[in-house]
Design a protein around this motif. Structure first.
Motif, PDB file in Angstrom:
ATOM      1  N   GLN A 128     -37.025  -7.348 -10.969  1.00 18.78           N
ATOM      2  CA  GLN A 128     -37.649  -8.634 -11.282  1.00 18.78           C
ATOM      3  C   GLN A 128     -38.006  -9.344  -9.974  1.00 18.78           C
ATOM      4  N   ARG A 129     -39.305  -9.484  -9.724  1.00 20.98           N
ATOM      5  CA  ARG A 129     -39.774 -10.111  -8.485  1.00 20.98           C
ATOM      6  C   ARG A 129     -39.528 -11.610  -8.530  1.00 20.98           C
ATOM      7  N   LEU A 130     -38.943 -12.121  -7.465  1.00 19.42           N
ATOM      8  CA  LEU A 130     -38.670 -13.552  -7.392  1.00 19.42           C
ATOM      9  C   LEU A 130     -39.885 -14.305  -6.867  1.00 19.42           C
ATOM     10  N   THR A 131     -40.151 -15.453  -7.458  1.00 14.46           N
ATOM     11  CA  THR A 131     -41.248 -16.325  -7.045  1.00 14.46           C
ATOM     12  C   THR A 131     -40.702 -17.727  -6.850  1.00 14.46           C
ATOM     13  N   THR A 132     -41.615 -18.658  -6.587  1.00 12.91           N
ATOM     14  CA  THR A 132     -41.193 -20.047  -6.389  1.00 12.91           C
ATOM     15  C   THR A 132     -40.720 -20.695  -7.686  1.00 12.91           C
ATOM     16  N   ILE A 133     -40.972 -20.078  -8.810  1.00 12.49           N
ATOM     17  CA  ILE A 133     -40.522 -20.664 -10.084  1.00 12.49           C
ATOM     18  C   ILE A 133     -39.455 -19.795 -10.758  1.00 12.49           C
ATOM     19  N   SER A 134     -38.976 -18.774 -10.046  1.00  4.85           N
ATOM     20  CA  SER A 134     -37.956 -17.915 -10.638  1.00  4.85           C
ATOM     21  C   SER A 134     -36.635 -18.657 -10.775  1.00  4.85           C
ATOM     22  N   SER A 135     -35.873 -18.228 -11.744  1.00  2.96           N
ATOM     23  CA  SER A 135     -34.543 -18.802 -11.951  1.00  2.96           C
ATOM     24  C   SER A 135     -33.533 -17.679 -12.111  1.00  2.96           C
ATOM     25  N   ILE A 136     -32.324 -17.950 -11.663  1.00  2.00           N
ATOM     26  CA  ILE A 136     -31.199 -17.029 -11.844  1.00  2.00           C
ATOM     27  C   ILE A 136     -30.097 -17.826 -12.520  1.00  2.00           C
ATOM     28  N   ARG A 137     -29.789 -17.496 -13.740  1.00  2.00           N
ATOM     29  CA  ARG A 137     -28.808 -18.287 -14.477  1.00  2.00           C
ATOM     30  C   ARG A 137     -28.060 -17.429 -15.485  1.00  2.00           C
ATOM     31  N   CYS A 138     -26.907 -17.936 -15.845  1.00  2.75           N
ATOM     32  CA  CYS A 138     -26.081 -17.261 -16.844  1.00  2.75           C
ATOM     33  C   CYS A 138     -26.285 -17.901 -18.204  1.00  2.75           C
ATOM     34  N   VAL A 139     -26.339 -17.064 -19.202  1.00  2.00           N
ATOM     35  CA  VAL A 139     -26.325 -17.521 -20.584  1.00  2.00           C
ATOM     36  C   VAL A 139     -25.192 -16.751 -21.262  1.00  2.00           C
ATOM     37  N   GLY A 140     -24.024 -17.388 -21.343  1.00  5.41           N
ATOM     38  CA  GLY A 140     -22.848 -16.678 -21.823  1.00  5.41           C
ATOM     39  C   GLY A 140     -22.467 -15.603 -20.820  1.00  5.41           C
ATOM     40  N   PRO A 141     -22.286 -14.373 -21.256  1.00  8.91           N
ATOM     41  CA  PRO A 141     -21.915 -13.285 -20.343  1.00  8.91           C
ATOM     42  C   PRO A 141     -23.116 -12.602 -19.705  1.00  8.91           C
ATOM     43  N   THR A 142     -24.319 -13.127 -19.959  1.00  7.70           N
ATOM     44  CA  THR A 142     -25.551 -12.476 -19.501  1.00  7.70           C
ATOM     45  C   THR A 142     -26.185 -13.238 -18.339  1.00  7.70           C
ATOM     46  N   VAL A 143     -26.719 -12.483 -17.380  1.00 14.91           N
ATOM     47  CA  VAL A 143     -27.467 -13.081 -16.280  1.00 14.91           C
ATOM     48  C   VAL A 143     -28.956 -12.904 -16.572  1.00 14.91           C
ATOM     49  N   LEU A 144     -29.702 -14.006 -16.473  1.00 15.35           N
ATOM     50  CA  LEU A 144     -31.144 -13.977 -16.688  1.00 15.35           C
ATOM     51  C   LEU A 144     -31.868 -14.202 -15.363  1.00 15.35           C
ATOM     52  N   VAL A 145     -32.829 -13.327 -15.081  1.00 14.53           N
ATOM     53  CA  VAL A 145     -33.711 -13.479 -13.915  1.00 14.53           C
ATOM     54  C   VAL A 145     -35.136 -13.496 -14.446  1.00 14.53           C
ATOM     55  N   ASN A 146     -35.858 -14.572 -14.188  1.00 11.92           N
ATOM     56  CA  ASN A 146     -37.200 -14.753 -14.772  1.00 11.92           C
ATOM     57  C   ASN A 146     -37.137 -14.672 -16.298  1.00 11.92           C
ATOM     58  N   GLU A 147     -36.038 -15.180 -16.842  1.00 11.68           N
ATOM     59  CA  GLU A 147     -35.814 -15.174 -18.297  1.00 11.68           C
ATOM     60  C   GLU A 147     -35.672 -13.763 -18.865  1.00 11.68           C
ATOM     61  N   VAL A 148     -35.429 -12.794 -17.979  1.00 12.53           N
ATOM     62  CA  VAL A 148     -35.223 -11.408 -18.407  1.00 12.53           C
ATOM     63  C   VAL A 148     -33.757 -11.050 -18.169  1.00 12.53           C
ATOM     64  N   LYS A 149     -33.125 -10.455 -19.165  1.00 10.94           N
ATOM     65  CA  LYS A 149     -31.717 -10.095 -19.050  1.00 10.94           C
ATOM     66  C   LYS A 149     -31.546  -8.937 -18.077  1.00 10.94           C
ATOM     67  N   VAL A 150     -30.637  -9.096 -17.120  1.00  8.46           N
ATOM     68  CA  VAL A 150     -30.291  -8.035 -16.174  1.00  8.46           C
ATOM     69  C   VAL A 150     -28.786  -7.836 -16.204  1.00  8.46           C
ATOM     70  N   VAL A 151     -28.353  -6.627 -15.964  1.00  7.64           N
ATOM     71  CA  VAL A 151     -26.925  -6.283 -16.039  1.00  7.64           C
ATOM     72  C   VAL A 151     -26.500  -5.640 -14.735  1.00  7.64           C
ATOM     73  N   PRO A 152     -25.215  -5.688 -14.429  1.00  7.79           N
ATOM     74  CA  PRO A 152     -24.726  -5.048 -13.208  1.00  7.79           C
ATOM     75  C   PRO A 152     -24.840  -3.521 -13.305  1.00  7.79           C
ATOM     76  N   PRO A 153     -24.975  -2.861 -12.166  1.00  6.05           N
ATOM     77  CA  PRO A 153     -24.971  -3.432 -10.814  1.00  6.05           C
ATOM     78  C   PRO A 153     -26.276  -4.160 -10.513  1.00  6.05           C
ATOM     79  N   PHE A 154     -26.165  -5.266  -9.761  1.00  9.69           N
ATOM     80  CA  PHE A 154     -27.338  -6.063  -9.416  1.00  9.69           C
ATOM     81  C   PHE A 154     -27.861  -5.595  -8.053  1.00  9.69           C
ATOM     82  N   GLU A 155     -29.051  -5.019  -8.076  1.00 13.70           N
ATOM     83  CA  GLU A 155     -29.667  -4.526  -6.840  1.00 13.70           C
ATOM     84  C   GLU A 155     -30.648  -5.579  -6.322  1.00 13.70           C
ATOM     85  N   ILE A 156     -30.254  -6.202  -5.228  1.00 14.27           N
ATOM     86  CA  ILE A 156     -31.092  -7.239  -4.617  1.00 14.27           C
ATOM     87  C   ILE A 156     -31.847  -6.601  -3.454  1.00 14.27           C
ATOM     88  N   SER A 157     -33.139  -6.375  -3.630  1.00 13.67           N
ATOM     89  CA  SER A 157     -33.968  -5.729  -2.603  1.00 13.67           C
ATOM     90  C   SER A 157     -34.779  -6.785  -1.873  1.00 13.67           C
TER      91      SER A 157
END
Length: 243
Positions: A158-187
């Motif tokens: 998920q490409r980060l932009t100036t309007i991207s968000s990283i947030r938790c919704v319960g046990p889930t992490v959302l990046v650009n409103e898309v669910k991502v799961v571990p392991p989290f690969e930050i490139s």
């Protein structure tokens, strides 16, 4: 020898004949070379031809002046076109750079990859929150990368932009409103040495994560990373310093 009258007559005849022949030859030369005296009509025609010649020479000179003027204008036009083309290329280059910064185009380059993963072992009496990756942990790494000169960053594709968000919704992490799961690969694309040093410095982001959490952390330098373009809504893209 006695000179008779007949001899005198003969000499006069021969002299006259020679004069006539000489005049005829001279007349023929003048006729051939066009040096006979001009009649009034011939003189007028000659004057007309000379005037036309002078007029045509003046027209030729005027045309040459016009040609030089046109060449000068063409040269100025070509120079201006060259300047505009250079400006156009510069604007296109700036546009592509802006598109890259806001995440609208895929990018390839060297950089680093940070992998954050939940701990594989959770003690029975331990606090489970200390053994899983939270959105705050991801955000800290991302902000440090941007602050260290990263040109582009993605999280699990998920490409980060100036309007991207990283947030938790319960046990889930959302990046650009898309669910991502571990392991989290930050490139992150940028200078690998600079980015790696910034993350690994004493009391830095990774050191604090190691000291205060039990999550798994891995940092790798990469010669080549392929980051995708942002695929979400681009209508609200604005300049934003951090996430």
């Amino acid at each position: 020898m006695k000179i008779h009258r007949i001899h005198i007559y003969l000499a006069l005849v021969l002299l006259s004949f020679g004069f006539i022949v000489s005049y005829s030859v001279q007349f023929t030369k003048q006729t051939t070379s066009g040096t006979l005296p001009y009649s009034d009509d011939q003189w007028e025609k000659k004057q007309e031809l000379q005037e036309k010649l002078i007029e045509e020479q003046a027209q030729i000179q005027e045309l040459e002046n016009q040609l030089q003027s046109i060449k000068h204008k063409v040269s100025e036009f070509e120079e201006k076109m060259g300047e505009r083309q250079a400006e156009g290329k510069e604007l296109l280059s700036e546009l592509e750079e802006v598109r890259m910064w806001v995440g609208l185009v895929p990018v390839t380059g060297s950089g680093v990859m940070v992998i954050l993963n939940d701990s594989k072992e959770v003690p029975d009496l331990g606090n489970v929150n200390d053994f899983i990756v939270h959105e705050e942990n991801i955000r800290q790494v991302v902000n440090e990368l941007f602050a260290s000169g990263a040109e582009a960053i993605s999280i699990n594709g998920q490409r980060l932009t100036t309007i991207s968000s990283i947030r938790c919704v319960g046990p889930t992490v959302l990046v650009n409103e898309v669910k991502v799961v571990p392991p989290f690969e930050i490139s992150a694309i940028g200078n690998p040495d600079t980015l790696s040093t910034a993350l690994s410095m004493p009391q830095g982001v990774l050191q604090n994560l190691k000291d205060f959490t039990n999550i798994e952390i891995k940092l790798e330098k990469k010669d080549k990373l392929n980051l995708p373009a942002y695929t979400g809504d681009t209508q609200k893209l604005v300049v934003k310093e951090d996430l």
